[in-house]
Design an enzyme around this catalytic site. Structure first.
Site, PDB file in Angstrom:
ATOM      1  N   PRO A 112      78.781  -9.490  -6.978  1.00 35.04           N
ATOM      2  CA  PRO A 112      78.277  -9.531  -5.909  1.00 35.04           C
ATOM      3  C   PRO A 112      77.465  -8.760  -5.531  1.00 35.04           C
ATOM      4  CG  PRO A 112      80.568  -9.211  -6.425  1.00 35.04           C
ATOM      5  CD  PRO A 112      80.464  -9.372  -6.794  1.00 35.04           C
ATOM      6  N   LEU A 113      76.585  -9.424  -4.451  1.00 41.52           N
ATOM      7  CA  LEU A 113      75.085  -8.023  -3.926  1.00 41.52           C
ATOM      8  C   LEU A 113      75.729  -7.345  -2.906  1.00 41.52           C
ATOM      9  CD1 LEU A 113      72.352 -10.634  -3.895  1.00 41.52           C
ATOM     10  CD2 LEU A 113      72.588  -7.830  -5.094  1.00 41.52           C
ATOM     11  N   ALA A 115      78.562  -5.223  -2.754  1.00 40.44           N
ATOM     12  CA  ALA A 115      79.519  -5.586  -2.356  1.00 40.44           C
ATOM     13  C   ALA A 115      80.297  -4.359  -3.004  1.00 40.44           C
ATOM     14  CB  ALA A 115      80.172  -6.447  -2.584  1.00 40.44           C
ATOM     15  N   GLY A 116      79.973  -3.244  -2.930  1.00 39.11           N
ATOM     16  CA  GLY A 116      80.875  -1.814  -3.488  1.00 39.11           C
ATOM     17  C   GLY A 116      81.033  -1.706  -5.466  1.00 39.11           C
ATOM     18  N   LEU A 117      80.069  -2.770  -5.786  1.00 36.85           N
ATOM     19  CA  LEU A 117      80.621  -2.625  -7.001  1.00 36.85           C
ATOM     20  C   LEU A 117      79.435  -2.552  -8.003  1.00 36.85           C
ATOM     21  CD1 LEU A 117      82.406  -5.986  -7.941  1.00 36.85           C
ATOM     22  CD2 LEU A 117      83.166  -3.340  -7.091  1.00 36.85           C
ATOM     23  N   SER A 119      75.769  -3.642  -7.712  1.00 40.23           N
ATOM     24  CA  SER A 119      75.351  -4.632  -8.267  1.00 40.23           C
ATOM     25  C   SER A 119      73.117  -4.383  -8.068  1.00 40.23           C
ATOM     26  CB  SER A 119      74.723  -6.076  -7.570  1.00 40.23           C
ATOM     27  OG  SER A 119      74.197  -5.596  -5.679  1.00 40.23           O
ATOM     28  N   SER A 120      72.992  -2.922  -7.101  1.00 39.55           N
ATOM     29  CA  SER A 120      71.261  -2.807  -7.718  1.00 39.55           C
ATOM     30  C   SER A 120      71.412  -1.904  -8.768  1.00 39.55           C
ATOM     31  CB  SER A 120      71.092  -2.577  -6.064  1.00 39.55           C
ATOM     32  OG  SER A 120      71.609  -1.062  -5.906  1.00 39.55           O
ATOM     33  N   ALA A 121      72.095  -0.711  -9.263  1.00 40.82           N
ATOM     34  CA  ALA A 121      72.245   0.080  -9.909  1.00 40.82           C
ATOM     35  C   ALA A 121      71.845  -0.527 -11.043  1.00 40.82           C
ATOM     36  CB  ALA A 121      73.156   0.840  -9.923  1.00 40.82           C
ATOM     37  N   ASP A 164      75.761   5.504  -8.572  1.00 39.36           N
ATOM     38  CA  ASP A 164      76.229   4.734  -9.524  1.00 39.36           C
ATOM     39  C   ASP A 164      74.811   3.881 -10.579  1.00 39.36           C
ATOM     40  OD1 ASP A 164      77.440   3.973  -6.919  1.00 39.36           O
ATOM     41  OD2 ASP A 164      75.823   1.716  -6.546  1.00 39.36           O
TER      42      ASP A 164
HETATM   43  O1  PMV Z   1      78.275   0.422  -1.484  1.00 39.43           O
HETATM   44  P1  PMV Z   1      77.622   1.168  -2.727  1.00 39.43           P
HETATM   45  O2  PMV Z   1      78.122   0.525  -4.912  1.00 39.43           O
HETATM   46  O3  PMV Z   1      75.877   1.200  -3.177  1.00 39.43           O
HETATM   47  O4  PMV Z   1      77.787   2.528  -2.996  1.00 39.43           O
HETATM   48  C1  PMV Z   1      77.568   3.427  -1.930  1.00 39.43           C
HETATM   49  C2  PMV Z   1      78.217   4.607  -2.614  1.00 39.43           C
HETATM   50  C3  PMV Z   1      77.794   5.669  -1.236  1.00 39.43           C
HETATM   51  O5  PMV Z   1      78.818   6.815  -1.717  1.00 39.43           O
HETATM   52  C4  PMV Z   1      78.036   5.189   0.339  1.00 39.43           C
HETATM   53  C5  PMV Z   1      76.251   6.294  -1.239  1.00 39.43           C
HETATM   54  C6  PMV Z   1      75.656   7.201  -2.328  1.00 39.43           C
HETATM   55  O6  PMV Z   1      74.494   6.817  -3.152  1.00 39.43           O
HETATM   56  O7  PMV Z   1      76.442   7.169  -2.994  1.00 39.43           O
END
Ligand code: PMV
Length: 328
Positions: A112-113, A115-117, A119-121, A164
């Site tokens: 999921p976009l 959403a903390g997983l 996705s973009s990386a 990420d």
């Molecule tokens: O939400 P994500 O998976 O893009 O993670 C962001 C993590 C942060 O520490 C908030 C930013 C980063 O680039 O590390």
């Protein structure tokens, strides 16, 4: 034609604080993005993006790499489908002397976009690997991670850690502190993900923490304290102590809440997991909405989360031992 995939990740510990040089421990999970790259000879970049969200939007455009065409799509999709791929392809051009290289790029993703997983990386890592291999060059995972980091750094206006992209390229559990990224040993972790169906705006959330940290000493102290929790977490990981890991994840979530990056649905899922008997639970990634990660070897948390208000999807996630995978 080449096809590569790369995994998403959860943060066991340390998101946000990692932006200020504290360590973080992300862990790659078997939820993947897959990119197909096929060379064109007209210098054009054509991106076809399917299934980038649970609703299955489709975004397609023709454009020249480096120039972001207008696409009538929700912002997060626009970012994912155009800027990230465009940035990834920019990172590919210096492996060839040929002119007028272009690509047809197709993205499929189960992550999921926003959403903390990660996705973009995962999209950027697999796009760089597929496109460079299409040009006959095979990069090591470390080199892919470096180029993927540069892409995210540029697209996110300098607000990106290496966490990420390194985790997605190399797989496994990793430790990131500033520019220092390395693999670490992790026991078999019983990870359960809860997803609220939404997303957070990473740039806004990172800026919010930055402002809070500048205004209040407590926020600067909280960021440092998260660093301490991460160091404790590394010891618990090395000892394979799931109970201690869970306790530390709970502390980490509380500190992230204090920094203003949790949300009602994330808190509700965290408490749903804890009430179900999970060792611990916390939000993962930038926050504001999206996913939580819980530790529970029993089926209880997954079941409880599926009945928790605000939770749209709950699933178990295996650790992804391998980062980028070459499929064709
Ligand atoms: O939400 P994500 O998976 O893009 O993670 C962001 C993590 C942060 O520490 C908030 C930013 C980063 O680039 O590390």
């Amino acid at each position: 034609m080449t096809v590569s995939s790369a995994p998403g990740k959860v943060y066991l510990f340390g998101e946000h604080a990692v932006v200020y040089g504290e360590p973080a421990v992300p862990c790659a999970i078997e939820v993947r993005a897959q990119v197909t790259a096929e060379q064109r000879t007209d210098g054009k970049l054509r991106v076809h993006a399917d299934d980038l969200s649970l609703d299955g939007f489709t975004v397609e455009y023709d454009g020249t790499a480096g120039e972001h065409p207008h696409v009538d799509a929700p912002e997060s999709l626009l970012m994912a489908a155009t800027q990230y791929v465009d940035g990834a392809i920019e990172q590919v051009y210096d492996v060839t002397d040929e002119d007028d290289i272009g690509f047809d790029v197709t993205i499929e993703s189960d992550i999921p976009l926003g959403a903390g997983l990660g996705s973009s990386a995962a999209v950027v890592v697999s796009a760089i690997d597929a496109a460079t291999r299409e040009l006959g060059v095979t990069l090591e995972p470390d080199e892919i991670a470096e180029r993927a980091y540069r892409t995210e750094h540029a697209v996110q206006d300098g607000q990106a850690s290496r966490a990420d992209t390194f985790c997605s390229a190399t797989g496994g559990a990793v430790r990131v502190e500033g520019d220092d990224c390395r693999a670490i040993d992790a026991p078999d972790l019983p990870l359960v993900i809860g997803f609220d169906g939404g997303a957070g705006d990473t740039g806004e959330l990172v800026s919010g923490v930055r402002d809070l940290r500048e205004e209040y000493d407590f926020a600067a102290d909280t960021v440092e304290t998260i660093g301490d929790i991460v160091r404790n977490g590394e010891d618990a990981l090395a000892a394979g102590d799931l109970e201690e890991l869970g306790r530390l994840m709970n502390f980490n979530h509380g500190l992230l809440s204090a920094l203003g990056v949790s949300s009602r649905s994330l808190d509700s899922m965290v408490w749903g997991a804890r009430d179900a008997g999970a060792h611990g639970a916390k939000l993962t990634g930038a926050g504001g909405g999206g996913c939580i990660v819980a530790l529970d070897p029993t089926p209880e948390t997954e079941t409880a989360l599926s009945f928790t208000p605000g939770c749209e999807d709950a699933f178990r996630a295996e650790l992804a031992e391998t980062g980028v995978k070459r499929l064709e």
